[in-house]
Design a protein around this motif. Structure first.
Motif, PDB file in Angstrom:
ATOM      1  N   GLN A 241     -46.642  -0.497   3.901  1.00 44.01           N
ATOM      2  CA  GLN A 241     -46.403   0.607   2.976  1.00 44.01           C
ATOM      3  C   GLN A 241     -44.978   1.117   3.114  1.00 44.01           C
ATOM      4  OE1 GLN A 241     -48.781   1.726   0.664  1.00 44.01           O
ATOM      5  NE2 GLN A 241     -46.945   2.716  -0.196  1.00 44.01           N
ATOM      6  N   GLN A 242     -44.462   1.150   4.335  1.00 42.98           N
ATOM      7  CA  GLN A 242     -43.080   1.573   4.556  1.00 42.98           C
ATOM      8  C   GLN A 242     -42.098   0.593   3.908  1.00 42.98           C
ATOM      9  OE1 GLN A 242     -42.956   1.856   8.830  1.00 42.98           O
ATOM     10  NE2 GLN A 242     -43.573   4.033   8.856  1.00 42.98           N
ATOM     11  N   ARG A 243     -42.394  -0.690   4.002  1.00 44.90           N
ATOM     12  CA  ARG A 243     -41.544  -1.694   3.340  1.00 44.90           C
ATOM     13  C   ARG A 243     -41.569  -1.508   1.831  1.00 44.90           C
ATOM     14  NH1 ARG A 243     -43.097  -7.537   4.470  1.00 44.90           N
ATOM     15  NH2 ARG A 243     -41.207  -7.856   3.204  1.00 44.90           N
ATOM     16  N   LEU A 244     -42.805  -1.222   1.353  1.00 45.92           N
ATOM     17  CA  LEU A 244     -42.925  -1.041  -0.099  1.00 45.92           C
ATOM     18  C   LEU A 244     -42.167   0.199  -0.553  1.00 45.92           C
ATOM     19  CD1 LEU A 244     -44.292  -2.011  -2.754  1.00 45.92           C
ATOM     20  CD2 LEU A 244     -46.224  -0.508  -2.165  1.00 45.92           C
ATOM     21  N   ASP A 245     -42.302   1.282   0.218  1.00 49.57           N
ATOM     22  CA  ASP A 245     -41.652   2.542  -0.156  1.00 49.57           C
ATOM     23  C   ASP A 245     -40.137   2.503   0.042  1.00 49.57           C
ATOM     24  OD1 ASP A 245     -44.176   3.476  -0.709  1.00 49.57           O
ATOM     25  OD2 ASP A 245     -44.407   4.556   1.201  1.00 49.57           O
ATOM     26  N   SER A 246     -39.677   1.632   0.926  1.00 46.06           N
ATOM     27  CA  SER A 246     -38.243   1.601   1.220  1.00 46.06           C
ATOM     28  C   SER A 246     -37.416   0.979   0.103  1.00 46.06           C
ATOM     29  CB  SER A 246     -37.995   0.823   2.514  1.00 46.06           C
ATOM     30  OG  SER A 246     -38.293  -0.567   2.307  1.00 46.06           O
ATOM     31  N   GLY A 247     -38.087   0.205  -0.736  1.00 44.09           N
ATOM     32  CA  GLY A 247     -37.363  -0.470  -1.820  1.00 44.09           C
ATOM     33  C   GLY A 247     -36.653  -1.727  -1.356  1.00 44.09           C
ATOM     34  N   ALA A 248     -36.890  -2.111  -0.106  1.00 43.65           N
ATOM     35  CA  ALA A 248     -36.226  -3.307   0.408  1.00 43.65           C
ATOM     36  C   ALA A 248     -36.751  -4.573  -0.253  1.00 43.65           C
ATOM     37  CB  ALA A 248     -36.422  -3.394   1.918  1.00 43.65           C
ATOM     38  N   VAL A 249     -37.965  -4.514  -0.736  1.00 49.30           N
ATOM     39  CA  VAL A 249     -38.551  -5.688  -1.400  1.00 49.30           C
ATOM     40  C   VAL A 249     -38.337  -5.527  -2.900  1.00 49.30           C
ATOM     41  CG1 VAL A 249     -40.636  -7.027  -1.796  1.00 49.30           C
ATOM     42  CG2 VAL A 249     -40.292  -5.900   0.419  1.00 49.30           C
ATOM     43  N   THR A 250     -37.582  -6.427  -3.452  1.00 45.96           N
ATOM     44  CA  THR A 250     -37.227  -6.314  -4.872  1.00 45.96           C
ATOM     45  C   THR A 250     -37.839  -7.404  -5.724  1.00 45.96           C
ATOM     46  OG1 THR A 250     -35.192  -7.573  -4.463  1.00 45.96           O
ATOM     47  CG2 THR A 250     -35.060  -5.162  -4.327  1.00 45.96           C
ATOM     48  N   SER A 251     -38.183  -8.496  -5.102  1.00 49.69           N
ATOM     49  CA  SER A 251     -38.762  -9.601  -5.875  1.00 49.69           C
ATOM     50  C   SER A 251     -40.132  -9.202  -6.392  1.00 49.69           C
ATOM     51  CB  SER A 251     -38.877 -10.843  -4.990  1.00 49.69           C
ATOM     52  OG  SER A 251     -39.669 -11.827  -5.643  1.00 49.69           O
ATOM     53  N   PRO A 252     -40.346  -9.358  -7.709  1.00 50.87           N
ATOM     54  CA  PRO A 252     -41.650  -9.006  -8.280  1.00 50.87           C
ATOM     55  C   PRO A 252     -42.813  -9.734  -7.576  1.00 50.87           C
ATOM     56  CG  PRO A 252     -40.071  -9.348 -10.013  1.00 50.87           C
ATOM     57  CD  PRO A 252     -39.395  -9.784  -8.758  1.00 50.87           C
ATOM     58  N   LYS A 253     -42.574 -11.002  -7.281  1.00 48.76           N
ATOM     59  CA  LYS A 253     -43.648 -11.755  -6.621  1.00 48.76           C
ATOM     60  C   LYS A 253     -43.916 -11.222  -5.224  1.00 48.76           C
ATOM     61  CE  LYS A 253     -45.142 -16.431  -5.434  1.00 48.76           C
ATOM     62  NZ  LYS A 253     -44.794 -17.871  -5.426  1.00 48.76           N
ATOM     63  N   ASP A 254     -42.840 -10.921  -4.484  1.00 45.62           N
ATOM     64  CA  ASP A 254     -43.004 -10.370  -3.133  1.00 45.62           C
ATOM     65  C   ASP A 254     -43.660  -8.999  -3.183  1.00 45.62           C
ATOM     66  OD1 ASP A 254     -41.881 -12.619  -2.079  1.00 45.62           O
ATOM     67  OD2 ASP A 254     -39.879 -11.741  -1.807  1.00 45.62           O
ATOM     68  N   LEU A 255     -43.262  -8.234  -4.239  1.00 47.25           N
ATOM     69  CA  LEU A 255     -43.883  -6.916  -4.386  1.00 47.25           C
ATOM     70  C   LEU A 255     -45.380  -7.052  -4.664  1.00 47.25           C
ATOM     71  CD1 LEU A 255     -41.212  -4.996  -6.514  1.00 47.25           C
ATOM     72  CD2 LEU A 255     -41.969  -4.423  -4.186  1.00 47.25           C
ATOM     73  N   GLU A 256     -45.709  -7.992  -5.500  1.00 50.61           N
ATOM     74  CA  GLU A 256     -47.118  -8.199  -5.841  1.00 50.61           C
ATOM     75  C   GLU A 256     -47.904  -8.635  -4.598  1.00 50.61           C
ATOM     76  OE1 GLU A 256     -49.924 -10.945  -8.797  1.00 50.61           O
ATOM     77  OE2 GLU A 256     -47.735 -11.070  -8.923  1.00 50.61           O
ATOM     78  N   ASN A 257     -47.316  -9.555  -3.831  1.00 56.89           N
ATOM     79  CA  ASN A 257     -47.977 -10.025  -2.593  1.00 56.89           C
ATOM     80  C   ASN A 257     -48.141  -8.881  -1.598  1.00 56.89           C
ATOM     81  OD1 ASN A 257     -48.162 -12.644  -3.556  1.00 56.89           O
ATOM     82  ND2 ASN A 257     -46.237 -13.309  -2.589  1.00 56.89           N
ATOM     83  N   LEU A 258     -47.104  -8.049  -1.505  1.00 57.41           N
ATOM     84  CA  LEU A 258     -47.149  -6.929  -0.559  1.00 57.41           C
ATOM     85  C   LEU A 258     -48.214  -5.921  -0.959  1.00 57.41           C
ATOM     86  CD1 LEU A 258     -45.921  -5.716   1.981  1.00 57.41           C
ATOM     87  CD2 LEU A 258     -44.168  -4.623   0.542  1.00 57.41           C
ATOM     88  N   GLN A 259     -48.265  -5.634  -2.269  1.00 56.45           N
ATOM     89  CA  GLN A 259     -49.272  -4.697  -2.766  1.00 56.45           C
ATOM     90  C   GLN A 259     -50.687  -5.264  -2.562  1.00 56.45           C
ATOM     91  OE1 GLN A 259     -47.876  -4.320  -6.771  1.00 56.45           O
ATOM     92  NE2 GLN A 259     -46.648  -2.464  -6.333  1.00 56.45           N
ATOM     93  N   HIS A 260     -50.796  -6.570  -2.766  1.00 54.51           N
ATOM     94  CA  HIS A 260     -52.100  -7.219  -2.570  1.00 54.51           C
ATOM     95  C   HIS A 260     -52.513  -7.155  -1.092  1.00 54.51           C
ATOM     96  CE1 HIS A 260     -55.427  -9.997  -3.153  1.00 54.51           C
ATOM     97  NE2 HIS A 260     -54.938 -10.759  -2.146  1.00 54.51           N
ATOM     98  N   GLU A 261     -51.546  -7.370  -0.205  1.00 60.31           N
ATOM     99  CA  GLU A 261     -51.842  -7.325   1.231  1.00 60.31           C
ATOM    100  C   GLU A 261     -52.238  -5.913   1.653  1.00 60.31           C
ATOM    101  OE1 GLU A 261     -49.721  -8.140   5.566  1.00 60.31           O
ATOM    102  OE2 GLU A 261     -48.923  -9.102   3.772  1.00 60.31           O
ATOM    103  N   ILE A 262     -51.544  -4.913   1.107  1.00 57.90           N
ATOM    104  CA  ILE A 262     -51.884  -3.523   1.430  1.00 57.90           C
ATOM    105  C   ILE A 262     -53.313  -3.207   0.992  1.00 57.90           C
ATOM    106  CG2 ILE A 262     -51.362  -1.114   0.867  1.00 57.90           C
ATOM    107  CD1 ILE A 262     -48.398  -1.914   0.759  1.00 57.90           C
ATOM    108  N   ALA A 263     -53.673  -3.680  -0.195  1.00 58.62           N
ATOM    109  CA  ALA A 263     -55.036  -3.452  -0.688  1.00 58.62           C
ATOM    110  C   ALA A 263     -56.063  -4.168   0.194  1.00 58.62           C
ATOM    111  CB  ALA A 263     -55.147  -3.934  -2.134  1.00 58.62           C
ATOM    112  N   SER A 264     -55.713  -5.389   0.592  1.00 52.21           N
ATOM    113  CA  SER A 264     -56.621  -6.157   1.457  1.00 52.21           C
ATOM    114  C   SER A 264     -56.781  -5.480   2.810  1.00 52.21           C
ATOM    115  CB  SER A 264     -56.089  -7.585   1.653  1.00 52.21           C
ATOM    116  OG  SER A 264     -56.079  -8.280   0.426  1.00 52.21           O
ATOM    117  N   LEU A 265     -55.662  -4.975   3.325  1.00 59.38           N
ATOM    118  CA  LEU A 265     -55.720  -4.290   4.617  1.00 59.38           C
ATOM    119  C   LEU A 265     -56.552  -3.013   4.530  1.00 59.38           C
ATOM    120  CD1 LEU A 265     -52.022  -4.738   5.816  1.00 59.38           C
ATOM    121  CD2 LEU A 265     -54.070  -5.793   6.823  1.00 59.38           C
ATOM    122  N   ALA A 266     -56.452  -2.329   3.399  1.00 61.00           N
ATOM    123  CA  ALA A 266     -57.243  -1.108   3.214  1.00 61.00           C
ATOM    124  C   ALA A 266     -58.735  -1.430   3.239  1.00 61.00           C
ATOM    125  CB  ALA A 266     -56.858  -0.433   1.906  1.00 61.00           C
ATOM    126  N   LYS A 267     -59.081  -2.541   2.538  1.00 63.47           N
ATOM    127  CA  LYS A 267     -60.486  -2.948   2.540  1.00 63.47           C
ATOM    128  C   LYS A 267     -60.918  -3.383   3.946  1.00 63.47           C
ATOM    129  CE  LYS A 267     -63.829  -5.979   0.288  1.00 63.47           C
ATOM    130  NZ  LYS A 267     -64.496  -6.294   1.564  1.00 63.47           N
TER     131      LYS A 267
END
Length: 247
Positions: A83-109
């Motif tokens: 979440q910190q990586r996502l909020d920092s804006g360091a990840v700019t690639s749409p695909k990387d952002l999508e993967n990161l968001q997916h991982e965060i959701a998976s981790l939440a579950k």
């Protein structure tokens, strides 16, 4: 064998004391506390086994809870980092952002599932703790009963043993006044005849075997000298004549 009538009478006193010693031995061996202690000890052992099993289960649950909580913490820390990586804006690639968001959701579950495991383990641990507390109380209660029964048994032992000592001393004194050969015969017969070596002749009946003497045997008894040591024809015990023999 010959012995003074008074010595033969004293032999009956020895016999009475020996009977009393037998009774005391039986009483000591058959105290109700013996069975009570045995039963309570069996219950105590079973409860102790159940308590150990409950304690083991509680310990296992504690380890399982610690492991589950560590798993939750690891997933939570990873989710925080993502979440910190996502909020920092360091990840700019749409695909990387999508993967990161997916991982965060998976981790939440995953975290939710693990937290459910923690709750389930905590419930089992709480149940085990309650079982441990219940069994601990029951073990203590049964142990208290064992201690009480043991104290009562020991008190009875002390009383019986005290009487045994008194009777034994009295027997030593009286037996010491009985001729050695007569006492030796008596002791031999007592072993052979189930603890009764000498019996009173009462109303023409041997008090050892409870058999009335036959006419011929009575005639022999009447004809015998006062110092003759007689034997019952039926049970072979020493037969002692008294004023109540019915002769």
């Amino acid at each position: 064998m010959n012995a003074a009538p008074a010595d033969q009478i004293r032999l009956l006193d020895v016999q009475a004391l020996d009977v009393r010693l037998q009774q005391l031995t039986h009483k000591r061996r058959s105290l109700p506390e013996h069975a009570e202690i045995e039963s309570l000890t069996k219950d105590h052992t079973q409860l102790r086994d159940l308590l150990v099993a409950a304690q083991t289960e509680e310990s296992d649950c504690a380890r399982e809870q610690t492991k589950a909580e560590q798993d939750v913490d690891q997933v939570r820390q990873r989710a925080v980092r993502d979440q910190q990586r996502l909020d920092s804006g360091a990840v700019t690639s749409p695909k990387d952002l999508e993967n990161l968001q997916h991982e965060i959701a998976s981790l939440a579950k995953r975290q939710g599932d693990l937290e459910d495991v923690v709750l389930e383990v905590m419930e089992r641990r709480e149940s085990a703790q309650e079982r441990v507390a219940e069994l601990t109380e029951r073990v203590g209660a049964v142990q208290g009963k064992v201690d009480d029964a043991t104290a009562r048994r020991d008190a009875a032992f002390e009383e019986i043993d005290g009487e045994v000592a008194t009777v034994t001393k009295e027997r030593e004194v009286i037996a010491g006044s009985v001729p050695a050969d007569l006492l030796k015969l008596y002791d031999k017969l007592r072993v052979q005849q189930g603890g009764i070596g000498a019996a009173r002749l009462y109303q023409r009946t041997c008090q050892g075997c409870r058999q009335e003497l036959a006419v011929t045997e009575l005639s022999e008894v009447r004809a015998a000298a006062p110092d003759t040591v007689l034997r019952c024809e039926n049970c072979r015990r020493i037969l002692v004549r008294t004023a109540e023999s019915g002769l």
